[in-house]
Design an enzyme around this catalytic site. Structure first.
Site, PDB file in Angstrom:
ATOM      1  N   GLU A  68       0.829  -1.206   0.000  1.00 49.92           N
ATOM      2  CA  GLU A  68       0.000   0.000   0.000  1.00 49.92           C
ATOM      3  C   GLU A  68       0.868   1.263   0.000  1.00 49.92           C
ATOM      4  O   GLU A  68       0.456   2.314  -0.468  1.00 49.92           O
ATOM      5  CB  GLU A  68      -0.954  -0.016   1.212  1.00 49.92           C
ATOM      6  CG  GLU A  68      -2.194   0.824   1.006  1.00 49.92           C
ATOM      7  CD  GLU A  68      -3.358   0.455   1.912  1.00 49.92           C
ATOM      8  OE1 GLU A  68      -4.509   0.695   1.518  1.00 49.92           O
ATOM      9  OE2 GLU A  68      -3.143  -0.055   3.027  1.00 49.92           O
ATOM     10  N   HIS A  99       8.397 -26.456   0.347  1.00 53.42           N
ATOM     11  CA  HIS A  99       7.693 -27.496  -0.410  1.00 53.42           C
ATOM     12  C   HIS A  99       6.509 -26.908  -1.159  1.00 53.42           C
ATOM     13  O   HIS A  99       5.553 -27.619  -1.474  1.00 53.42           O
ATOM     14  CB  HIS A  99       7.277 -28.615   0.547  1.00 53.42           C
ATOM     15  CG  HIS A  99       8.465 -29.269   1.179  1.00 53.42           C
ATOM     16  ND1 HIS A  99       9.032 -30.426   0.679  1.00 53.42           N
ATOM     17  CD2 HIS A  99       9.246 -28.880   2.225  1.00 53.42           C
ATOM     18  CE1 HIS A  99      10.094 -30.739   1.423  1.00 53.42           C
ATOM     19  NE2 HIS A  99      10.247 -29.810   2.358  1.00 53.42           N
ATOM     20  N   LYS A 116     -13.922   1.780  -3.255  1.00 55.18           N
ATOM     21  CA  LYS A 116     -14.788   2.153  -2.122  1.00 55.18           C
ATOM     22  C   LYS A 116     -16.025   2.886  -2.631  1.00 55.18           C
ATOM     23  O   LYS A 116     -17.146   2.621  -2.216  1.00 55.18           O
ATOM     24  CB  LYS A 116     -14.046   3.123  -1.191  1.00 55.18           C
ATOM     25  CG  LYS A 116     -13.146   2.501  -0.190  1.00 55.18           C
ATOM     26  CD  LYS A 116     -12.740   3.597   0.814  1.00 55.18           C
ATOM     27  CE  LYS A 116     -11.475   3.227   1.535  1.00 55.18           C
ATOM     28  NZ  LYS A 116     -10.914   4.333   2.291  1.00 55.18           N
TER      29      LYS A 116
HETATM   30  O1  PA5 Z   1      -2.841   1.261   6.024  1.00 55.88           O
HETATM   31  C1  PA5 Z   1      -3.807   1.970   5.812  1.00 55.88           C
HETATM   32  O2  PA5 Z   1      -3.765   3.202   5.893  1.00 55.88           O
HETATM   33  C2  PA5 Z   1      -5.123   1.326   5.462  1.00 55.88           C
HETATM   34  O3  PA5 Z   1      -4.949  -0.031   5.212  1.00 55.88           O
HETATM   35  C3  PA5 Z   1      -6.117   1.517   6.591  1.00 55.88           C
HETATM   36  O4  PA5 Z   1      -5.598   0.988   7.776  1.00 55.88           O
HETATM   37  C4  PA5 Z   1      -7.450   0.836   6.272  1.00 55.88           C
HETATM   38  O5  PA5 Z   1      -7.953   1.312   5.059  1.00 55.88           O
HETATM   39  C5  PA5 Z   1      -8.444   1.083   7.381  1.00 55.88           C
HETATM   40  O6  PA5 Z   1      -8.634   2.458   7.548  1.00 55.88           O
HETATM   41  P1  PA5 Z   1      -9.184   3.037   8.885  1.00 55.88           P
HETATM   42  O7  PA5 Z   1      -8.201   2.797   9.943  1.00 55.88           O
HETATM   43  O8  PA5 Z   1      -9.414   4.489   8.605  1.00 55.88           O
HETATM   44  O9  PA5 Z   1     -10.484   2.328   9.169  1.00 55.88           O
END
Ligand code: PA5
Length: 467
Positions: A294, A323, A438
């Site tokens: 990410e 394996h 989203k």
């Molecule tokens: O790493 C990140 O920023 C994302 O994966 C968030 O943790 C995830 O989208 C969840 O978001 P939030 O903590 O606002 O619910």
């Protein structure tokens, strides 16, 4: 305390051959490249964008998490973390690494009265019901973790659970079963916490989900299940200290980021495998996958040019994957670098294999060893086999897996990620690519102001035609 070490000799051309970097470059062009990445990270740190750097020193956050854990201690048999992505993976990693993946199966006595710990990070209804039906809700604390306080999946799970608790306990009791970990000021969870007096912990404004495990997001569950949260932070502070140097050769996070980035940009190694030789660190490889993916997979560089860049992180676990995936790592495309994590040294639990079959020639060689020795031998052998096949790999050796070294490892990975962000020239702190999905999901769910996705063509589909 023996420090974590990084053996990167299997990344270096003198030992690896063609796909490696010449050692002298670590004091030459790569050192310069890292120095400017380091400078850009330092300037982001000082401008306050990278709040994770300050978490090891946030004694107020630590105190709050410990106090709240003290207040609820002994009242609950189960702790359920409700969150997703960076807001869930850290807690699972803490649990598995420090308590063991079978923690929830231990008796109350074995857990010293500490709660079991579950993580709900999927809205799959079957899995959610399986978990909830298994728990006595009257003896369960739900920690809703969301930085934004509005993530659809997390909010949906919160609503389902709140509804069940209202039915089972009555509306007046429900608030006592929740702790919200969310932004200090904004978001729906924060408003509900304030309006209804629900216990809550703040996530600093400048700390995003995947960089949050050392904030109250990880500290509160850690403290509640008896993990030494202060040691976690002390380990992280140690890594922060030794990663401050701009000298590549002396900075392990810098070496990791620079060597992985160079392997990708110069030798086409776009797949970065995280392979701990430890069942307890299996979850860590998934935590790392989310952090690396990410943070680095981006459409635009920092100047706004379209680049579509980023490595693909791939979790694996030794010895199991020897394996499964290692065949591919050994003989498949030359597009991978493997990062091994080895837990060596004292403190590990171990078991002798036993000499009772010493008369069976094919088993005799095992008898004098322990499973720990076997595991370590297999790790070394796999690293060497990869090297002999011209496959780049590096190894972090962790002397002893505990709260302090796990904190150190978390911080090392955070720092490597932001250095890698600078090397790939992308913003490691945002995630614009998840927005469209989203919004389309909101459209499908009829949320006002959002359009649903285009439907697929019913003729472009295989189905078994029945007569
Ligand atoms: O790493 C990140 O920023 C994302 O994966 C968030 O943790 C995830 O989208 C969840 O978001 P939030 O903590 O606002 O619910």
């Amino acid at each position: 305390m023996t420090p974590i070490t990084l053996d990167f000799s299997n990344m270096v051309a003198e030992r690896l051959g063609g796909g490696g970097v010449e050692a002298e470059r670590l004091g030459g062009d790569l050192a310069d490249r890292f120095r400017s990445a380091h400078e850009s990270v330092e300037s982001a740190r000082h401008s306050g964008e990278m709040g994770f750097f300050e978490l090891p020193y946030d004694s107020v956050a630590l105190r709050r998490a410990l106090d709240l854990a003290d207040r609820v201690e002994g009242r609950f048999e189960n702790l359920v973390i409700i969150g997703i992505g960076g807001s869930a993976l850290g807690a699972r990693t803490l649990r598995d690494a420090l308590l063991g993946p079978l923690w929830n199966e231990r008796s109350n006595e074995e857990r010293a009265g500490r709660p079991r710990m579950y993580i709900l990070d999927n809205v799959d209804p079957g899995a959610v019901l399986d978990t909830l039906e298994h728990l006595d809700l009257r003896r369960t604390l739900f920690n809703v973790v969301s930085k934004s306080g509005s993530t659809a999946e997390t909010m949906a799970l919160y609503l389902v659970i709140e509804g069940l608790l209202i039915e089972e306990l009555g509306a007046d009791e429900v608030g006592k079963h929740f702790v919200f970990t969310t932004d200090a000021e904004s978001g729906t969870l924060r408003s509900i916490a304030e309006a209804e007096g629900i216990s809550s912990l703040p996530i600093p404004d400048n700390v995003g989900g995947r960089f949050s495990v050392l904030s109250p997001v990880g500290l509160f569950p850690a403290a509640l299940v008896g993990v030494d949260a202060a040691a976690l932070l002390a380990g992280a502070a140690r890594a922060d200290e030794y990663c401050r140097t701009p000298v590549l050769r002396e900075n392990p996070a810098g070496l990791m980021a620079t060597l992985l980035h160079t392997a990708h940009s110069e030798a086409g190694a776009s797949i970065h495998v995280m392979m701990p030789y430890s069942e307890r660190l299996r979850s860590f490889s998934f935590w790392f996958q989310q952090l690396w993916a990410e943070s680095l997979g981006k459409a635009h560089d920092r100047s706004g040019n379209v680049v579509h860049t980023g490595p693909t992180p791939l979790p694996a676990v030794g010895v199991t994957d020897q394996h499964a995936q290692v065949q591919l790592f050994m003989e498949g495309p030359l597009d991978k670098v493997v990062v091994f994590l080895a837990v060596t040294g004292l403190g590990q639990r171990d078991v002798s294999i036993g000499t009772h079959r010493a008369s069976v020639p094919s088993l005799a060689y095992l008898g004098d060893y322990s499973l720990g020795r076997l595991m370590d031998a297999e790790r070394q052998a796999t690293a060497e086999a990869l090297r002999q096949g011209g496959r780049a790999n590096m190894t972090f050796e962790i002397p002893h897996l505990d709260a302090s070294t796990l904190g150190e490892l978390f911080m090392l990975m955070f720092v490597a990620t932001v250095y890698a962000g600078a090397l790939y020239d992308v913003n490691p702190l945002d995630q614009p690519g998840v927005e469209l999905g989203k919004e389309l999901a909101y459209g499908l769910m009829g949320r006002e102001g959002y359009d649903p996705p285009e439907q697929s063509d019913p003729d472009v589909r295989w189905r078994l035609e029945r007569g």
